[in-house]
Design a protein around this motif. Structure first.
Motif, PDB file in Angstrom:
ATOM      1  N   CYS A 334       0.825  -1.212   0.000  1.00  0.00           N
ATOM      2  CA  CYS A 334       0.000   0.000   0.000  1.00  0.00           C
ATOM      3  C   CYS A 334       0.861   1.265   0.000  1.00  0.00           C
ATOM      4  O   CYS A 334       0.502   2.265  -0.626  1.00  0.00           O
ATOM      5  N   LEU A 335       1.992   1.216   0.689  1.00  0.00           N
ATOM      6  CA  LEU A 335       2.901   2.364   0.669  1.00  0.00           C
ATOM      7  C   LEU A 335       3.438   2.609  -0.744  1.00  0.00           C
ATOM      8  O   LEU A 335       3.529   3.758  -1.199  1.00  0.00           O
ATOM      9  N   VAL A 336       3.790   1.535  -1.439  1.00  0.00           N
ATOM     10  CA  VAL A 336       4.310   1.670  -2.800  1.00  0.00           C
ATOM     11  C   VAL A 336       3.206   2.104  -3.761  1.00  0.00           C
ATOM     12  O   VAL A 336       3.425   2.944  -4.651  1.00  0.00           O
ATOM     13  N   LEU A 337       1.992   1.557  -3.585  1.00  0.00           N
ATOM     14  CA  LEU A 337       0.873   1.991  -4.433  1.00  0.00           C
ATOM     15  C   LEU A 337       0.612   3.485  -4.273  1.00  0.00           C
ATOM     16  O   LEU A 337       0.159   4.149  -5.216  1.00  0.00           O
ATOM     17  N   GLY A 338       0.910   4.027  -3.098  1.00  0.00           N
ATOM     18  CA  GLY A 338       0.729   5.457  -2.884  1.00  0.00           C
ATOM     19  C   GLY A 338       1.618   6.308  -3.769  1.00  0.00           C
ATOM     20  O   GLY A 338       1.318   7.487  -4.005  1.00  0.00           O
ATOM     21  N   ALA A 339       2.706   5.738  -4.271  1.00  0.00           N
ATOM     22  CA  ALA A 339       3.600   6.495  -5.162  1.00  0.00           C
ATOM     23  C   ALA A 339       3.123   6.486  -6.611  1.00  0.00           C
ATOM     24  O   ALA A 339       3.656   7.242  -7.431  1.00  0.00           O
ATOM     25  N   CYS A 340       2.136   5.671  -6.939  1.00  0.00           N
ATOM     26  CA  CYS A 340       1.701   5.559  -8.335  1.00  0.00           C
ATOM     27  C   CYS A 340       1.094   6.865  -8.847  1.00  0.00           C
ATOM     28  O   CYS A 340       1.373   7.281  -9.980  1.00  0.00           O
ATOM     29  N   GLY A 341       0.260   7.501  -8.039  1.00  0.00           N
ATOM     30  CA  GLY A 341      -0.345   8.762  -8.462  1.00  0.00           C
ATOM     31  C   GLY A 341       0.689   9.841  -8.742  1.00  0.00           C
ATOM     32  O   GLY A 341       0.695  10.437  -9.834  1.00  0.00           O
ATOM     33  N   PRO A 342       1.591  10.134  -7.789  1.00  0.00           N
ATOM     34  CA  PRO A 342       2.641  11.120  -8.073  1.00  0.00           C
ATOM     35  C   PRO A 342       3.511  10.754  -9.271  1.00  0.00           C
ATOM     36  O   PRO A 342       3.925  11.625 -10.036  1.00  0.00           O
ATOM     37  N   ALA A 343       3.808   9.465  -9.446  1.00  0.00           N
ATOM     38  CA  ALA A 343       4.608   9.059 -10.602  1.00  0.00           C
ATOM     39  C   ALA A 343       3.867   9.327 -11.910  1.00  0.00           C
ATOM     40  O   ALA A 343       4.467   9.749 -12.905  1.00  0.00           O
ATOM     41  N   SER A 344       2.552   9.094 -11.911  1.00  0.00           N
ATOM     42  CA  SER A 344       1.782   9.349 -13.132  1.00  0.00           C
ATOM     43  C   SER A 344       1.737  10.838 -13.461  1.00  0.00           C
ATOM     44  O   SER A 344       1.686  11.230 -14.630  1.00  0.00           O
ATOM     45  N   MET A 345       1.782  11.692 -12.427  1.00  0.00           N
ATOM     46  CA  MET A 345       1.768  13.135 -12.651  1.00  0.00           C
ATOM     47  C   MET A 345       3.012  13.599 -13.403  1.00  0.00           C
ATOM     48  O   MET A 345       3.011  14.662 -14.029  1.00  0.00           O
ATOM     49  N   ILE A 346       4.080  12.824 -13.347  1.00  0.00           N
ATOM     50  CA  ILE A 346       5.296  13.178 -14.075  1.00  0.00           C
ATOM     51  C   ILE A 346       5.024  13.243 -15.578  1.00  0.00           C
ATOM     52  O   ILE A 346       5.699  13.968 -16.310  1.00  0.00           O
TER      53      ILE A 346
END
Length: 440
Positions: A334-346
């Motif tokens: 779940c912690l890693v899934l939390g980075a998916c949104g910010p990564a997509s914003m790139i």
């Protein structure tokens, strides 16, 4: 900074850059508040999936159709919305979006049949599609370009706070008061948002309104789309968004709670806490990514690809674990899934410098279409595989790896081309900055 050391001068503003300031923050905040509300409505089904299956008496495939249709409408609207934002401006498009997603949320509260409920989620998706691109354009119109990455990540962060409201508040209200009061009550927020936009929001600061003279010319729509798509940065941004966003979107929008409860044996309360971990992680990582990219532009691709790799690794560990995965492994996932949104914003940080201001909405629409197309495809695949395999979540969630592999191959293919093109545009902008004095 030590005594006697001169303070480092801020980066010069490029020609045409807006001034920013407190009024810019106020205008942007209104737009972000609308996006916050739209995300709350969008993710409301994520905590009501079990109740929805019972209310409308549907199986897993039919249940996934709710989110699938919502995302299909959302993804299909991205380019039209981008064109509308470039042509009409933020205020008009946001107002229309509020009317549509509020009507959809209220209708969903009263729906007593599956077809009617589907129609309401489609209406909600249509209104939701008009919010984020509008907010991105609002930020580009009110803030200097160098603030773009941080402003975009902050918008995504605040949007995730809407997801936090869903997991922390809406789930409890639903348990306490039931379906109709929960969804109808939440729809009241749309009325307040519409009042704020109509009475206070302005598209751009004085002197920075876009030139709209060419909008009525024949072939405008075709030229806008073709010019945005021709830029490698736009296409790279779309594939970054495609590859990074969907694992967390699918998890939060529909299948996370059933997976944690039915496949991992957690109670609903514990599963809700883990969904909250995804949201909180997203908010923290968004701040870190935004600051990092604003200072080190070359970090964009490594951050995006690193996040995709970490996500694939954690999903592989959880799905391959014999029996139920330990709690600490699920928390890490779940912690890693939390980075998916910010990564997509790139993805937007690749498209933004590749396109002039009058094409930002169209380019953002193309980028935003990527992640939601991937999410839509995965939502359907998981629902179908669950029905075909008798609810085997290991097989169903393996669909994640197929889309990640496709996306990574395209990112690697376009990365060098986009970077070369961006360097060319940067040199041109610096030459212009020498000959055109910065606004004061």
């Amino acid at each position: 900074m030590t005594a006697g050391t001169p303070a480092k001068a801020p980066p010069p503003r490029l020609p045409g850059d807006p001034p920013g300031g407190s009024r810019a923050v106020a205008m942007w905040s209104i737009g972000v508040a609308v996006y916050f509300l739209a995300v709350t409505y969008r993710t409301s089904l994520g905590v009501a999936g079990i109740e929805a299956a019972e209310r409308f008496d549907v199986n897993a495939s039919a249940l996934s159709t709710f989110s699938l249709l919502q995302l299909m409408v959302y993804a299909g609207m991205q380019i039209p919305v981008g064109l509308l934002v470039d042509r009409w401006g933020t205020r008009k498009v946001l107002s229309l979006g509020i009317v549509l997603f509020t009507t959809g949320q209220f209708g969903f509260a009263l729906a007593d049949s599956y077809p009617l409920a589907l129609g309401c989620r489609a209406l909600l998706g249509c209104g939701d599609a008009m919010t984020f691109i509008s907010v991105l354009r609002l930020g580009a119109r009110w803030f200097p370009a160098r603030r773009g990455p941080l402003v975009a990540q902050l918008a995504g962060l605040i949007g995730m706070a809407g997801n936090l409201v869903t997991t922390l508040v809406l789930a409890r209200v639903l348990a306490a008061f039931g379906w109709t009061p929960t969804f109808a009550g939440s729809a009241l927020g749309g009325l307040l948002a519409l009042l704020l936009v109509l009475s206070l929001l302005r598209d751009a600061p004085p002197g920075h309104q876009p030139d709209t003279a060419h909008h009525g010319q024949t072939g405008y729509v075709r030229r806008q789309i073709a010019a945005a798509w021709a830029e490698p940065g736009t296409r790279l941004g779309m594939w970054v968004h495609f590859t990074a966003q969907f694992p967390a979107m699918v998890f939060m929008l529909l299948w996370g709670l059933p997976f944690l409860v039915e496949a991992q044996g957690l109670d609903v309360g514990t599963a809700g806490i883990l969904l909250t971990v995804v949201v909180l992680s997203n908010m923290v990582v968004g701040l870190v990514y935004g600051q990092t990219i604003a200072r080190h532009h070359r970090a964009r691709a490594p951050l995006a690809l690193g996040t995709v790799g970490a996500t694939a690794l954690l999903w592989a560990v959880v799905l391959a674990w014999p029996g139920r995965a330990p709690t600490e492994v699920l928390v890490t996932l779940c912690l890693v899934l939390g980075a998916c949104g910010p990564a997509s914003m790139i993805g937007f940080d690749f498209a933004r410098p590749a396109n002039p201001p009058e094409r930002q909405g169209t380019a953002s629409g193309i980028v935003n279409m990527g992640g939601f197309t991937a999410s839509m495809t995965t939502l359907l695949a998981i629902g179908v595989l669950l029905d075909l395999t008798g609810d085997d979540y290991r097989v169903a969630f393996s669909a994640v790896f197929v889309l990640q592999a496709l996306g990574v191959s395209q990112v690697l293919r376009l990365r060098g081309r986009a970077q070369r093109r961006e360097r060319e545009r940067t040199v041109t902008s610096r030459v212009e900055a020498v000959h055109v004095p910065a606004q004061t």
